[in-house]
Design an enzyme around this catalytic site. Structure first.
Site: not given
Length: 310
Positions: A158, A182, A289, A280, A254, A257
């Site tokens: 990110r 995160k 994806y 993730h 993004h 990414r």
């Protein structure tokens, strides 16, 4: 939160919890603050000055108001509404656990389903043009910009993770970088040779000049004042490079990414490996994806079916 004095203490306690105990980033907490401000204004306008008086129908009415704009504010799309509902649900759950309220009126309120859309990824040749464009020009800034975008694409990080890097987070000998995602979750990901070369060039030829303009910073990427490069400035670097590369598609923070994940999976990478690289929490997030576009279906069909072409 003007006009919501009876609700403010519980909201402030929740935001402090997010920032201190859960360690969410400042911009994430700011987004929660904005969402709760709109919710508190709605509650106050409907005579709910105490969080303990809020009912499930109140929460559902608010979700409807957000979707339609009937509260006098701009209507939100399903994805934005889902984010706002998450903030409201989190606040009510926190209030119930902490004893601010006797129950959780938002527990049964579900956010609107988000449309599943394929992330927009650049083609490999477009990524190459973007990276080449970032390094155009004289002085330390183009060298920095090339290293920044090379590292973004090489790691799938990110943009906030990359501008948050310190020099010591990068190990060019083992070609690895320590990323903080995160919730301050850490992961170590490999760095490709192109990015290693670009970052090495930046550290030798550009960073000393940029860092010397400040008071000393551990940040890997510095701005022209010798301070840590901001997310907004990094985004500007990306947009500027896209313009010089002549890209007509929309390019966002993004984009690289998304492109990283899409290109890895197209090259045969396992989805769970990509999940780890992206940081993730759930493989479900990564599996978006793996969706196949109609164009890809057509290409495979034409190439593989014995009677696709007469």
């Amino acid at each position: 939160m003007a006009g919501a004095d009876g609700l403010t203490p519980a909201a402030t306690a929740f935001l402090d919890h997010l920032a201190v105990e859960r360690g969410l980033a400042a911009h994430t907490v700011a987004a929660y603050r904005r969402d709760l401000a709109r919710y508190c204004a709605f509650l106050t306008e409907h005579g709910r000055d105490d969080l303990a008086d809020v009912t499930a129908p109140d929460v559902r009415d608010y979700v409807l108001a957000v979707r339609t704009g009937s509260d006098g504010r701009p209507a939100l799309a399903a994805s934005s509404t889902a984010r706002m509902v998450a903030a409201v649900r989190g606040w009510h759950r926190f209030a119930a656990v902490e004893g601010w309220t006797p129950g959780d009126p938002a527990a049964s309120v579900k956010p609107p389903s988000r449309p599943r859309r394929l992330p927009k990824a650049l083609r490999i040749e477009q990524v190459g043009a973007l990276l080449d464009a970032a390094g155009q020009g004289d002085g330390p800034v183009p060298v920095r910009d090339r290293a920044l975008l090379e590292l973004l694409y090489s790691t799938g990080a990110r943009i906030s993770e990359v501008v948050g890097l310190d020099v010591d987070d990068l190990d060019l000998e083992t070609c690895q970088v320590l990323l903080r995602g995160k919730g301050d979750k850490q992961r170590v990901v490999p760095v490709g040779s192109y990015a290693v070369d670009a970052v090495q060039a930046y550290l030798v030829r550009a960073r000393p000049a940029l860092a010397s303009r400040g008071r000393g910073t551990p940040a890997l990427f510095c701005n022209t004042l010798g301070r840590r490069l901001s997310r907004q400035s990094a985004w500007a670097v990306l947009r500027s490079a896209a313009g010089r590369a002549g890209l007509t598609v929309a390019v966002s923070p993004h984009t690289l990414r998304h492109s990283f994940a899409t290109h890895l999976l197209a090259g045969g990478a396992d989805v769970r490996v990509v999940q780890e690289l992206l940081g993730h929490a759930s493989v479900t997030t990564t599996q978006i994806y793996t969706q196949v576009t109609p164009e890809t279906l057509r290409e495979v069909y034409v190439a593989a079916h014995p009677r696709a072409i007469g």
